[in-house]
Design a protein around this motif. Structure first.
Motif, PDB file in Angstrom:
ATOM      1  N   THR A  42       0.844  -1.197   0.000  1.00 27.31           N
ATOM      2  CA  THR A  42       0.000   0.000   0.000  1.00 27.31           C
ATOM      3  C   THR A  42       0.880   1.248   0.000  1.00 27.31           C
ATOM      4  N   MET A  43       1.914   1.235   0.813  1.00 26.45           N
ATOM      5  CA  MET A  43       2.851   2.355   0.846  1.00 26.45           C
ATOM      6  C   MET A  43       3.567   2.490  -0.498  1.00 26.45           C
ATOM      7  N   MET A  44       3.861   1.388  -1.151  1.00 30.61           N
ATOM      8  CA  MET A  44       4.524   1.451  -2.457  1.00 30.61           C
ATOM      9  C   MET A  44       3.675   2.236  -3.456  1.00 30.61           C
ATOM     10  N   VAL A  45       2.367   2.009  -3.436  1.00 32.41           N
ATOM     11  CA  VAL A  45       1.470   2.755  -4.330  1.00 32.41           C
ATOM     12  C   VAL A  45       1.554   4.245  -4.015  1.00 32.41           C
ATOM     13  N   LEU A  46       1.554   4.579  -2.733  1.00 30.33           N
ATOM     14  CA  LEU A  46       1.608   5.991  -2.341  1.00 30.33           C
ATOM     15  C   LEU A  46       2.964   6.624  -2.665  1.00 30.33           C
ATOM     16  N   TRP A  47       4.040   5.891  -2.491  1.00 27.94           N
ATOM     17  CA  TRP A  47       5.357   6.430  -2.852  1.00 27.94           C
ATOM     18  C   TRP A  47       5.413   6.708  -4.352  1.00 27.94           C
ATOM     19  N   GLU A  48       4.784   5.836  -5.120  1.00 25.77           N
ATOM     20  CA  GLU A  48       4.774   5.990  -6.574  1.00 25.77           C
ATOM     21  C   GLU A  48       3.911   7.183  -7.005  1.00 25.77           C
ATOM     22  N   GLU A  51      -0.078  10.730  -3.823  1.00 26.66           N
ATOM     23  CA  GLU A  51      -1.371  10.669  -3.148  1.00 26.66           C
ATOM     24  C   GLU A  51      -2.285   9.813  -4.018  1.00 26.66           C
ATOM     25  N   ALA A  52      -3.286   9.227  -3.403  1.00 26.81           N
ATOM     26  CA  ALA A  52      -4.223   8.387  -4.153  1.00 26.81           C
ATOM     27  C   ALA A  52      -5.489   8.238  -3.339  1.00 26.81           C
ATOM     28  N   ASN A  53      -6.586   7.966  -4.024  1.00 33.01           N
ATOM     29  CA  ASN A  53      -7.805   7.691  -3.278  1.00 33.01           C
ATOM     30  C   ASN A  53      -7.902   6.193  -3.007  1.00 33.01           C
ATOM     31  N   LEU A  54      -8.762   5.846  -2.070  1.00 30.42           N
ATOM     32  CA  LEU A  54      -8.891   4.450  -1.665  1.00 30.42           C
ATOM     33  C   LEU A  54      -9.238   3.544  -2.839  1.00 30.42           C
ATOM     34  N   LYS A  55     -10.098   4.014  -3.708  1.00 31.13           N
ATOM     35  CA  LYS A  55     -10.512   3.194  -4.853  1.00 31.13           C
ATOM     36  C   LYS A  55      -9.316   2.878  -5.757  1.00 31.13           C
ATOM     37  N   GLU A  56      -8.490   3.886  -6.034  1.00 29.17           N
ATOM     38  CA  GLU A  56      -7.305   3.674  -6.880  1.00 29.17           C
ATOM     39  C   GLU A  56      -6.364   2.643  -6.259  1.00 29.17           C
ATOM     40  N   ILE A  57      -6.138   2.778  -4.966  1.00 32.92           N
ATOM     41  CA  ILE A  57      -5.234   1.849  -4.281  1.00 32.92           C
ATOM     42  C   ILE A  57      -5.810   0.440  -4.324  1.00 32.92           C
ATOM     43  N   GLY A  66     -13.130  -3.673   2.179  1.00 32.44           N
ATOM     44  CA  GLY A  66     -13.155  -4.353   3.472  1.00 32.44           C
ATOM     45  C   GLY A  66     -11.777  -4.814   3.925  1.00 32.44           C
ATOM     46  N   THR A  67     -10.918  -5.120   2.980  1.00 33.18           N
ATOM     47  CA  THR A  67      -9.536  -5.514   3.298  1.00 33.18           C
ATOM     48  C   THR A  67      -8.649  -4.283   3.446  1.00 33.18           C
ATOM     49  N   LEU A  68      -8.853  -3.315   2.580  1.00 35.37           N
ATOM     50  CA  LEU A  68      -7.974  -2.148   2.543  1.00 35.37           C
ATOM     51  C   LEU A  68      -8.212  -1.172   3.697  1.00 35.37           C
ATOM     52  N   THR A  69      -9.442  -1.001   4.106  1.00 33.39           N
ATOM     53  CA  THR A  69      -9.760  -0.017   5.155  1.00 33.39           C
ATOM     54  C   THR A  69      -8.979  -0.248   6.444  1.00 33.39           C
ATOM     55  N   VAL A  71      -6.136  -1.722   6.783  1.00 33.97           N
ATOM     56  CA  VAL A  71      -4.726  -1.476   6.454  1.00 33.97           C
ATOM     57  C   VAL A  71      -4.440   0.026   6.522  1.00 33.97           C
ATOM     58  N   ILE A  72      -5.321   0.804   5.920  1.00 31.60           N
ATOM     59  CA  ILE A  72      -5.165   2.258   5.914  1.00 31.60           C
ATOM     60  C   ILE A  72      -5.248   2.811   7.336  1.00 31.60           C
ATOM     61  N   LYS A  73      -6.193   2.294   8.128  1.00 29.42           N
ATOM     62  CA  LYS A  73      -6.330   2.766   9.516  1.00 29.42           C
ATOM     63  C   LYS A  73      -5.044   2.531  10.298  1.00 29.42           C
ATOM     64  N   LYS A  74      -4.421   1.376  10.096  1.00 27.95           N
ATOM     65  CA  LYS A  74      -3.174   1.087  10.811  1.00 27.95           C
ATOM     66  C   LYS A  74      -2.037   1.979  10.324  1.00 27.95           C
ATOM     67  N   LEU A  75      -1.973   2.213   9.019  1.00 25.59           N
ATOM     68  CA  LEU A  75      -0.933   3.103   8.493  1.00 25.59           C
ATOM     69  C   LEU A  75      -1.127   4.526   9.002  1.00 25.59           C
ATOM     70  N   GLU A  76      -2.381   4.920   9.138  1.00 26.30           N
ATOM     71  CA  GLU A  76      -2.680   6.242   9.681  1.00 26.30           C
ATOM     72  C   GLU A  76      -2.288   6.312  11.160  1.00 26.30           C
TER      73      GLU A  76
END
Length: 145
Positions: A42-48, A51-57, A66-69, A71-76
């Motif tokens: 997920t971080m790799m997408v953001l480094w590339e 910024e990105a929206n959840l749908k793009e990621i 349901g899987t990504l949310t 992950v994002i909460k933990k990264l936040e």
């Protein structure tokens, strides 16, 4: 025994097993940074993208919300990303790298080469596998459309 049900006759099984074993190779590099493999990609997408929206990621990583949310909460919570609503579409959530998230990129820059050195494939075979897997993945995407 039905031949179609033999494990050795399944294309999916070696893909599943190899994927699982390959992801295990990342643990010694990601565990000290308190990152899971899914958080890392997920971080790799953001480094590339910056910024990105959840749908793009989700589309890029083949992950549903349901899987990504979580992950994002933990990264936040770790301070690597921050969320904000898109000004263009309030339903869309944009993710931005924080300074800590940007700094993390440098800390993991060695990981692809380190994991690659653990693979028992010569570079030509690794490239052929990469190419074939991407071709197969794209053909599945077209089927699902």
């Amino acid at each position: 025994m039905n031949e179609a049900l033999l494990l050795d006759n399944q294309l999916c099984f070696p893909l599943y097993a190899y994927s699982k074993e390959l992801i295990k190779l990342y643990r010694p590099y990601l565990d000290p940074l308190d990152l899971t493999y899914t958080q890392y990609i997920t971080m790799m997408v953001l480094w590339e993208k910056g910024e990105a929206n959840l749908k793009e990621i989700g589309e890029r990583l083949y992950l549903d919300s349901g899987t990504l949310t979580p992950v994002i909460k933990k990264l936040e919570a770790k301070g690597f990303v921050r969320k904000e609503r898109s000004q263009d579409d309030e339903r869309s959530i944009l993710l931005h790298l924080t300074d800590e998230g940007k700094a993390l990129e440098e800390k993991v820059a060695h990981v692809p080469a380190a994991v690659g050195s653990c693979l028992k494939l010569d570079p030509e075979d690794a490239f052929a596998l990469y190419t074939l897997l991407h071709k197969a993945l794209h053909s599945l995407q077209k089927e699902g459309s």
